[in-house]
Design an enzyme around this catalytic site. Structure first.
Site, PDB file in Angstrom:
ATOM      1  N   LYS A  50      69.839  56.846  17.541  1.00  0.00           N
ATOM      2  CA  LYS A  50      70.968  57.199  16.668  1.00  0.00           C
ATOM      3  C   LYS A  50      70.498  58.122  15.538  1.00  0.00           C
ATOM      4  O   LYS A  50      71.159  59.105  15.208  1.00  0.00           O
ATOM      5  CB  LYS A  50      71.590  55.932  16.058  1.00  0.00           C
ATOM      6  N   ARG A  73      58.452  49.443  13.326  1.00  0.00           N
ATOM      7  CA  ARG A  73      57.483  48.368  13.549  1.00  0.00           C
ATOM      8  C   ARG A  73      58.189  47.070  13.915  1.00  0.00           C
ATOM      9  O   ARG A  73      59.338  46.832  13.533  1.00  0.00           O
ATOM     10  CB  ARG A  73      56.571  48.183  12.323  1.00  0.00           C
ATOM     11  N   SER A  79      52.644  37.420  10.841  1.00  0.00           N
ATOM     12  CA  SER A  79      53.528  37.660   9.701  1.00  0.00           C
ATOM     13  C   SER A  79      54.848  36.882   9.851  1.00  0.00           C
ATOM     14  O   SER A  79      55.421  36.406   8.861  1.00  0.00           O
ATOM     15  CB  SER A  79      53.726  39.171   9.601  1.00  0.00           C
ATOM     16  N   ARG A 107      61.711  52.547   9.096  1.00  0.00           N
ATOM     17  CA  ARG A 107      61.647  53.223   7.796  1.00  0.00           C
ATOM     18  C   ARG A 107      61.984  54.690   7.997  1.00  0.00           C
ATOM     19  O   ARG A 107      61.384  55.371   8.825  1.00  0.00           O
ATOM     20  CB  ARG A 107      60.241  53.055   7.212  1.00  0.00           C
ATOM     21  N   LYS A 142      63.701  48.085  -8.618  1.00  0.00           N
ATOM     22  CA  LYS A 142      63.051  46.826  -8.972  1.00  0.00           C
ATOM     23  C   LYS A 142      62.293  47.019 -10.294  1.00  0.00           C
ATOM     24  O   LYS A 142      61.972  48.145 -10.666  1.00  0.00           O
ATOM     25  CB  LYS A 142      62.075  46.428  -7.868  1.00  0.00           C
ATOM     26  N   HIS A 150      67.908  49.631   1.224  1.00  0.00           N
ATOM     27  CA  HIS A 150      67.648  48.708   2.337  1.00  0.00           C
ATOM     28  C   HIS A 150      68.956  48.311   3.008  1.00  0.00           C
ATOM     29  O   HIS A 150      69.897  47.897   2.336  1.00  0.00           O
ATOM     30  CB  HIS A 150      66.990  47.415   1.825  1.00  0.00           C
ATOM     31  N   GLU A 169      66.229  45.867  10.258  1.00  0.00           N
ATOM     32  CA  GLU A 169      66.132  46.256   8.842  1.00  0.00           C
ATOM     33  C   GLU A 169      65.817  47.745   8.771  1.00  0.00           C
ATOM     34  O   GLU A 169      64.851  48.211   9.373  1.00  0.00           O
ATOM     35  CB  GLU A 169      65.023  45.461   8.128  1.00  0.00           C
ATOM     36  N   ALA A 181      55.458  53.940  -2.951  1.00  0.00           N
ATOM     37  CA  ALA A 181      55.458  52.598  -2.350  1.00  0.00           C
ATOM     38  C   ALA A 181      54.151  52.303  -1.617  1.00  0.00           C
ATOM     39  O   ALA A 181      53.694  51.160  -1.597  1.00  0.00           O
ATOM     40  CB  ALA A 181      56.640  52.450  -1.402  1.00  0.00           C
TER      41      ALA A 181
HETATM   42  P1  GTP Z   1      60.420  40.266   2.146  1.00  0.00           P
HETATM   43  O1  GTP Z   1      60.327  38.772   2.235  1.00  0.00           O
HETATM   44  O2  GTP Z   1      59.135  40.917   1.678  1.00  0.00           O
HETATM   45  O3  GTP Z   1      60.888  40.886   3.431  1.00  0.00           O
HETATM   46  O4  GTP Z   1      61.469  40.618   0.985  1.00  0.00           O
HETATM   47  P2  GTP Z   1      63.033  40.259   0.835  1.00  0.00           P
HETATM   48  O5  GTP Z   1      63.513  39.477   2.004  1.00  0.00           O
HETATM   49  O6  GTP Z   1      63.273  39.728  -0.531  1.00  0.00           O
HETATM   50  O7  GTP Z   1      63.743  41.683   0.966  1.00  0.00           O
HETATM   51  P3  GTP Z   1      63.601  43.034   0.137  1.00  0.00           P
HETATM   52  O8  GTP Z   1      64.756  43.853   0.602  1.00  0.00           O
HETATM   53  O9  GTP Z   1      63.447  42.860  -1.340  1.00  0.00           O
HETATM   54  O10 GTP Z   1      62.241  43.667   0.680  1.00  0.00           O
HETATM   55  C1  GTP Z   1      62.053  43.931   2.014  1.00  0.00           C
HETATM   56  C2  GTP Z   1      60.898  44.899   2.239  1.00  0.00           C
HETATM   57  O11 GTP Z   1      60.981  46.025   1.360  1.00  0.00           O
HETATM   58  C3  GTP Z   1      59.502  44.370   1.984  1.00  0.00           C
HETATM   59  O12 GTP Z   1      59.001  43.652   3.078  1.00  0.00           O
HETATM   60  C4  GTP Z   1      58.727  45.675   1.754  1.00  0.00           C
HETATM   61  O13 GTP Z   1      58.500  46.359   2.964  1.00  0.00           O
HETATM   62  C5  GTP Z   1      59.715  46.477   0.965  1.00  0.00           C
HETATM   63  N1  GTP Z   1      59.561  46.236  -0.483  1.00  0.00           N
HETATM   64  C6  GTP Z   1      60.350  45.481  -1.262  1.00  0.00           C
HETATM   65  N2  GTP Z   1      59.922  45.478  -2.530  1.00  0.00           N
HETATM   66  C7  GTP Z   1      58.814  46.253  -2.566  1.00  0.00           C
HETATM   67  C8  GTP Z   1      57.916  46.646  -3.613  1.00  0.00           C
HETATM   68  O14 GTP Z   1      58.031  46.281  -4.769  1.00  0.00           O
HETATM   69  N3  GTP Z   1      56.886  47.486  -3.264  1.00  0.00           N
HETATM   70  C9  GTP Z   1      56.711  47.935  -1.982  1.00  0.00           C
HETATM   71  N4  GTP Z   1      55.670  48.737  -1.730  1.00  0.00           N
HETATM   72  N5  GTP Z   1      57.546  47.580  -0.981  1.00  0.00           N
HETATM   73  C10 GTP Z   1      58.575  46.744  -1.261  1.00  0.00           C
HETATM   74 MG    MG Z   2      60.066  42.189   5.025  1.00  0.00          MG
END
Ligand code: GTP
Ligand code: MG
Length: 225
Positions: A50, A73, A79, A107, A142, A150, A169, A181
Site C-alpha cells: 500500500k 520488522r 522481545s 517505520r 514526548k 504512531h 504498528e 531517535a
Molecule cells: P512500547 O511498549 O515500547 O511499545 O511503548 P508503548 O506501547 O507505550 O507505545 P509508544 O507508542 O509510546 O511507543 C512505541 C514505539 O515507539 C517504541 O517501541 C519505540 O520504537 C518508539 N518510541 C517511543 N518512544 C520513544 C522514545 O522516546 N525514543 C525512541 N528512540 N523511540 C521511541
Molecule cells: Mg513497541
C-alpha cells in the site's frame, strides 16, 4: 467454551517456557506461534505494498517521493516474552493477538513533516484499513523530545482458510526525527552513564532544533515548488 478455543487460550507450553533458560527458543518453535508470525509477515507485506503504491502514484504526479524509505520488522520471540511479562499477560495466542499491538511494525521515513500527515491520511482512508489507535508525538512530543506519528491499524489478509484481520504498528517520522531517535535509542541502552541527565537535556535541545529545521526545510521546498 469449546475445546478448540480453550486449547488456544490455554498458555501453550507455559510451564516449559517459564522454567527454561532460553524460553524464546521454545516459543519460536511452537507451531501456533510460527503460524501467527507468518500471518504478521503477510500483514506487513500488505501494508508495505500500500505504501509503495502511494509513493509511486505521488512521484508520478508531483515528481518527488513523499516516502524516503520503509523499514519493517517482526518482534522477536525474546522481545515478545519480555513485553508479555512486563504487562503481566499469560503466554498464549490470545495475549499476542489482543494484548500486543506491535508484533508487526513498519517505520516510514518521510522527507518533510507534511508528507507524514499526507501518507497517514491516504493510508488510513483506504476502505480496508481500520485505525485502532493514533498517537501524535509530533503535535505532542514526548518529554525527552521524541517525535513521530504512531498508528495502530488493522488490515485484512487473505489466507487459504479465509480472511483474517491483523494489527500493524506504523511509525511515521521525518529523516531528521529518525536521525534523532536512533541516537536516543542508543542512549536508552546505556542508562548507567554518569552524565546521562546532561546528555538527555542536550538530546532534548537537539530534538527541538531538529523540529525547527524540519519546518524551515519544508518552507524552502514550498518556495521552490
Ligand atoms: P512500547 O511498549 O515500547 O511499545 O511503548 P508503548 O506501547 O507505550 O507505545 P509508544 O507508542 O509510546 O511507543 C512505541 C514505539 O515507539 C517504541 O517501541 C519505540 O520504537 C518508539 N518510541 C517511543 N518512544 C520513544 C522514545 O522516546 N525514543 C525512541 N528512540 N523511540 C521511541
Ligand atoms: Mg513497541
Amino acid at each position: 467454551m469449546d475445546k478448540i478455543t480453550e486449547e488456544v487460550l490455554i498458555p501453550f507450553l507455559f510451564e516449559d517456557i517459564k522454567t527454561s533458560e532460553r524460553p524464546e527458543i521454545i516459543l519460536a518453535n511452537v507451531p501456533e506461534f510460527k503460524e501467527l508470525m507468518m500471518q504478521y509477515e503477510c500483514a506487513i507485506m500488505e501494508v508495505n505494498t500500500k505504501l509503495h503504491v502511494l509513493n509511486n502514484e505521488f512521484s508520478h504526479m508531483y515528481q518527488r517521493n513523499p516516502i524516503e524509505s520503509i523499514k519493517t520488522r517482526i518482534k522477536t520471540p525474546a522481545s515478545i516474552l519480555e513485553k508479555l511479562n512486563r504487562r503481566n499477560l499469560p503466554i498464549c495466542i490470545d495475549s499476542l493477538e489482543n494484548g500486543l499491538t506491535d508484533i508487526a511494525g513498519i517505520r516510514v521515513i518521510c522527507p518533510f513533516p507534511d508528507d507524514i500527515y499526507n501518507v497517514a491520511e491516504l493510508l488510513t482512508n483506504q476502505d480496508d484499513v481500520m485505525t485502532v489507535a493514533r498517537k501524535d508525538y509530533i503535535k505532542n512530543p514526548k518529554k525527552n523530545g521524541y517525535r513521530s506519528l504512531h498508528l495502530i491499524i488493522e488490515i485484512p489478509i487473505f489466507l487459504a482458510s479465509g480472511k483474517k484481520h491483523m494489527k500493524v504498528e506504523v511509525q511515521l517520522r521525518t529523516i531528521a526525527m529518525d536521525f534523532w531517535a536512533s541516537l536516543d535509542h542508543k542512549l536508552r541502552y546505556k542508562q548507567n552513564l554518569k552524565n546521562s541527565e546532561e546528555i538527555a537535556l542536550e538530546l532534548r535541545e537537539c530534538a527541538d532544533i531538529i523540529a525547527g529545521v524540519d519546518l524551515k526545510m519544508q518552507n524552502i521546498r514550498k518556495k521552490i515548488q
